[in-house]
Design an enzyme around this catalytic site. Structure first.
Site, mmCIF file in Angstrom:
data_model
loop_
_atom_site.group_PDB
_atom_site.id
_atom_site.type_symbol
_atom_site.label_atom_id
_atom_site.label_comp_id
_atom_site.label_asym_id
_atom_site.label_seq_id
_atom_site.Cartn_x
_atom_site.Cartn_y
_atom_site.Cartn_z
ATOM 1 N N LYS A 176 0.884 -1.186 0.000
ATOM 2 C CA LYS A 176 0.000 0.000 0.000
ATOM 3 C C LYS A 176 0.907 1.217 0.000
ATOM 4 O O LYS A 176 1.423 1.631 1.033
ATOM 5 C CB LYS A 176 -0.874 -0.017 1.259
ATOM 6 C CG LYS A 176 -2.230 0.652 1.107
ATOM 7 C CD LYS A 176 -2.197 2.128 0.706
ATOM 8 C CE LYS A 176 -1.943 3.049 1.878
ATOM 9 N NZ LYS A 176 -1.731 4.451 1.453
ATOM 10 N N GLU A 251 9.238 1.388 11.249
ATOM 11 C CA GLU A 251 10.358 2.317 11.054
ATOM 12 C C GLU A 251 9.739 3.712 11.066
ATOM 13 O O GLU A 251 9.084 4.112 10.112
ATOM 14 C CB GLU A 251 11.059 1.981 9.739
ATOM 15 C CG GLU A 251 12.469 2.500 9.692
ATOM 16 C CD GLU A 251 12.508 3.918 9.196
ATOM 17 O OE1 GLU A 251 12.465 4.842 10.044
ATOM 18 O OE2 GLU A 251 12.594 4.117 7.977
ATOM 19 N N CYS A 285 13.523 10.314 7.224
ATOM 20 C CA CYS A 285 13.352 9.903 8.636
ATOM 21 C C CYS A 285 14.675 10.037 9.386
ATOM 22 O O CYS A 285 14.698 10.395 10.555
ATOM 23 C CB CYS A 285 12.802 8.498 8.729
ATOM 24 S SG CYS A 285 13.667 7.313 7.714
ATOM 25 N N GLU A 384 9.887 16.218 15.283
ATOM 26 C CA GLU A 384 10.327 16.045 13.904
ATOM 27 C C GLU A 384 9.659 17.120 13.033
ATOM 28 O O GLU A 384 8.444 17.240 13.025
ATOM 29 C CB GLU A 384 9.885 14.654 13.441
ATOM 30 C CG GLU A 384 10.431 14.236 12.117
ATOM 31 C CD GLU A 384 10.109 12.768 11.803
ATOM 32 O OE1 GLU A 384 8.952 12.366 11.988
ATOM 33 O OE2 GLU A 384 11.028 12.066 11.366
HETATM 34 P P1 NAD Z 1 1.662 8.652 7.848
HETATM 35 O O1 NAD Z 1 2.472 7.867 8.807
HETATM 36 O O2 NAD Z 1 0.236 8.911 8.226
HETATM 37 O O3 NAD Z 1 1.663 7.904 6.422
HETATM 38 C C1 NAD Z 1 2.613 6.924 6.042
HETATM 39 C C2 NAD Z 1 1.910 5.762 5.355
HETATM 40 O O4 NAD Z 1 0.949 5.214 6.250
HETATM 41 C C3 NAD Z 1 1.122 6.152 4.096
HETATM 42 O O5 NAD Z 1 1.184 5.102 3.155
HETATM 43 C C4 NAD Z 1 -0.297 6.278 4.606
HETATM 44 O O6 NAD Z 1 -1.264 6.067 3.603
HETATM 45 C C5 NAD Z 1 -0.339 5.160 5.635
HETATM 46 N N1 NAD Z 1 -1.360 5.327 6.678
HETATM 47 C C6 NAD Z 1 -1.876 6.481 7.179
HETATM 48 N N2 NAD Z 1 -2.825 6.212 8.110
HETATM 49 C C7 NAD Z 1 -2.893 4.859 8.212
HETATM 50 C C8 NAD Z 1 -3.671 3.971 9.005
HETATM 51 N N3 NAD Z 1 -4.577 4.410 9.869
HETATM 52 N N4 NAD Z 1 -3.459 2.641 8.867
HETATM 53 C C9 NAD Z 1 -2.544 2.171 8.004
HETATM 54 N N5 NAD Z 1 -1.794 2.960 7.211
HETATM 55 C C10 NAD Z 1 -1.961 4.285 7.308
HETATM 56 O O7 NAD Z 1 2.424 9.989 7.562
HETATM 57 P P2 NAD Z 1 1.898 11.364 6.892
HETATM 58 O O8 NAD Z 1 0.578 11.811 7.468
HETATM 59 O O9 NAD Z 1 1.935 11.186 5.425
HETATM 60 O O10 NAD Z 1 3.049 12.369 7.380
HETATM 61 C C11 NAD Z 1 2.972 12.900 8.678
HETATM 62 C C12 NAD Z 1 4.321 12.933 9.340
HETATM 63 O O11 NAD Z 1 4.864 11.620 9.409
HETATM 64 C C13 NAD Z 1 5.409 13.709 8.610
HETATM 65 O O12 NAD Z 1 5.340 15.068 8.859
HETATM 66 C C14 NAD Z 1 6.653 13.088 9.149
HETATM 67 O O13 NAD Z 1 6.988 13.679 10.383
HETATM 68 C C15 NAD Z 1 6.262 11.655 9.369
HETATM 69 N N6 NAD Z 1 6.749 10.751 8.292
HETATM 70 C C16 NAD Z 1 7.824 9.992 8.553
HETATM 71 C C17 NAD Z 1 8.315 9.145 7.575
HETATM 72 C C18 NAD Z 1 9.509 8.277 7.830
HETATM 73 O O14 NAD Z 1 10.196 7.880 6.877
HETATM 74 N N7 NAD Z 1 9.795 7.922 9.061
HETATM 75 C C19 NAD Z 1 7.708 9.079 6.316
HETATM 76 C C20 NAD Z 1 6.581 9.882 6.079
HETATM 77 C C21 NAD Z 1 6.104 10.700 7.078
#
Ligand code: NAD
Length: 482
Positions: A176, A251, A285, A384
């Site tokens: 996904k 992660e 990250c 972050e």
């Molecule tokens: P997120 O964690 O919500 O999204 C990451 C992934 O998780 C996406 O594929 C998203 O569709 C999926 N996701 C979201 N809600 C979910 C749920 N309830 N169940 C399963 N999967 C779900 O991150 P975001 O909202 O896109 O970004 C927010 C913050 O997250 C950023 O500002 C940053 O600080 C952090 N982030 C960190 C990384 C990393 O590499 N560690 C990557 C992206 C974002």
């Protein structure tokens, strides 16, 4: 262009017929659409993956011998290199990242696939000494169908390290991708089919996190889940998986420190320190987002870094400058708010980069910002940002440096810059992080090096051989033969 799910080596329309706009972050304009997946689409993908595994590891994917699996992964790596430019263009447009970053990502993805292709026939169990009259051995078996929730910052790289390792261990995958970055992943699944992967080995369902992502982590057919993203969503995914006894690798984020001592080689350190925060516009990250500098060289470091920050240029991904835009409006608003909040608290800006005049007003641009004398307990030092914003603070001695470095909820990566070898090693043992670099800093790199967090940065390890173990189920076989 309207993209569908890729399930069982075929394009499949969304169950509900709905779609989501794909926005170009450089312009804020939609240029394509992806399917808005739901639980029914995830079910279909899980069924396809189960078909590839078979009831008794006799499906078309599971029955391949290790060498056949390895050869397919090597062929996949070659196909990725053959399509590297196309993949980089697609991901750069979709995420806004500078083209050079996307090109590197495609090359790193190929490297992951090569690495794991080479591991397939080296993944073995052991024979164990036990009571007389017994022979005891362990075998590493595939877990079954694995789920992969991928963020938008490095879709190709994270696909490579997660899906590559799982396939090498013999599992079938349901992926996904993030709603903001699905296009390269869809193309990668199609390239896998063209390379000869059997139907169901790799399936991609696009859509929103709260819908397709939540359905994936809750699906009974998923036997292992690998998640990269925010700490809050990671906790949700981990909890859902735990409720049905499904192992997870999480992660999550970081607030990774780099410690610069008076005796450091600044010519060597400063370009690496700069790159660790501006790479992918800070949306990494493992970004080195806190800089702890010993007081004797503090002003020199601020002065030299300020000149570099002022030279940083941000613009549309096609201009291929130091940085592209942030991935979406939400990120831009969030990063801007954190910068404004820090300034409102009286934290001093030492330098700012510039946004190119050619950049569209509707793009999600954010210039690089260097903050100095950042209070260790401030939001800027603790949370972050996920943007090109570096928080610098001074320290007097080793003990204070370690206390500051370990003084957040996170623990992903740390860096130490010193010419004193004993100090480098001593601090590496004291820092709370999954990876510590001495006189270098590997934001995002190191296919061979186990990677993952402690504390709120998550658990489990990806990359390297270590990741493979997590994607296998260890079985002990004890035979009494007298
Ligand atoms: P997120 O964690 O919500 O999204 C990451 C992934 O998780 C996406 O594929 C998203 O569709 C999926 N996701 C979201 N809600 C979910 C749920 N309830 N169940 C399963 N999967 C779900 O991150 P975001 O909202 O896109 O970004 C927010 C913050 O997250 C950023 O500002 C940053 O600080 C952090 N982030 C960190 C990384 C990393 O590499 N560690 C990557 C992206 C974002």
């Amino acid at each position: 262009m309207e993209y569908r799910h890729f399930i069982g080596n075929a394009w499949k329309a969304a169950d509900n017929g709905e779609s989501l706009d794909v926005i170009d972050p450089s312009t804020g304009e939609p240029f394509a659409a992806i399917a808005r997946g739901n639980a029914a689409d995830i079910d279909l993908a899980v069924c396809a993956a189960q078909g590839a595994m078979g009831e008794a590891l006799d499906g078309p994917w599971a029955k391949l011998s290790p060498v056949e699996r390895s050869n397919l992964l090597f062929a996949y790596a070659k196909a990725v290199l053959d399509h590297a430019d196309e993949l980089a263009q697609l991901e750069a447009r979709d995420t806004g990242k500078a083209l050079k970053t996307a090109r590197t990502d495609a090359a790193v993805l190929a490297r992951y696939l090569q690495y794991y292709a080479g591991c397939v026939d080296k993944l073995h169990g052991e024979t164990l000494p036990y009571t007389t009259g017994f022979t005891v051995l362990t075998v590493r078996e595939p877990i079954g169908v694995t789920g992969h929730i991928i963020p938008w910052n490095y879709p190709m790289q994270i696909y490579g390290r997660s899906v590559g390792a799982s396939l090498a261990a013999g599992n079938a995958c349901v992926v996904k991708p993030a709603e903001d970055a699905s296009l390269s992943i869809l193309r990668l699944a199609e390239i896998a089919a063209e390379t000869g992967f059997p139907a169901g080995a790799i399936n991609v369902v696009t859509g929103l996190g709260g819908e397709a992502g939540a359905a994936l982590s809750a699906n009974e057919g998923i036997r292992h889940i690998s998640f990269t993203g925010s700490t809050a969503t990671g906790a949700l995914v981990g909890r859902t998986a735990a409720e049905r006894h499904c192992p997870s690798v999480l992660e999550l984020g970081g607030k990774s420190p780099q410690l610069v001592f008076d005796d450091a080689d600044l010519d060597e350190a400063l370009p690496v320190i700069l790159n660790a925060i501006i790479q992918n516009a800070g949306q990494t990250c493992s970004a080195g987002s806190r800089l702890l500098v010993q007081r004797g060289i503090y002003e020199t470091v601020i002065e030299r870094l300020s000149a570099r920050f002022e030279a940083m240029r941000t613009g549309p991904s096609s201009m291929d400058l130091d940085m592209g835009p942030l991935v979406n409006k939400k990120q831009q608003t969030r990063v801007r708010a954190m910068v404004e909040d820090a300034e409102a608290q009286g934290i001093r800006v030492a330098a700012r980069g510039k946004i190119a005049v050619e950049a569209s007003r509707n793009g999600y641009f954010q210039e690089a910002v260097l903050f100095r004398d950042v209070p260790p307990q401030s939001r800027l030092a603790q949370e972050e940002v996920f943007g090109p914003v570096l928080a610098v603070m001074p320290f007097d001695d080793e003990a204070e440096a370690v206390k500051l470095a370990n003084g957040t909820n996170y623990g992903l990566v740390a860096g130490v810059w010193t010419r004193d070898g004993s100090r480098g090693l001593r601090l590496a043992r004291k820092l709370q992080a999954g990876q510590v670099f001495v006189n270098n800093y590997g934001a995002g790199g190191g296919v061979e090096l186990p990677f993952g967090g402690v504390k709120a940065s998550g658990h489990g390890r990806e990359k390297g051989f270590e990741a493979l173990y997590g994607f296998t189920s260890l079985k002990t076989i004890a035979v009494k033969h007298g």
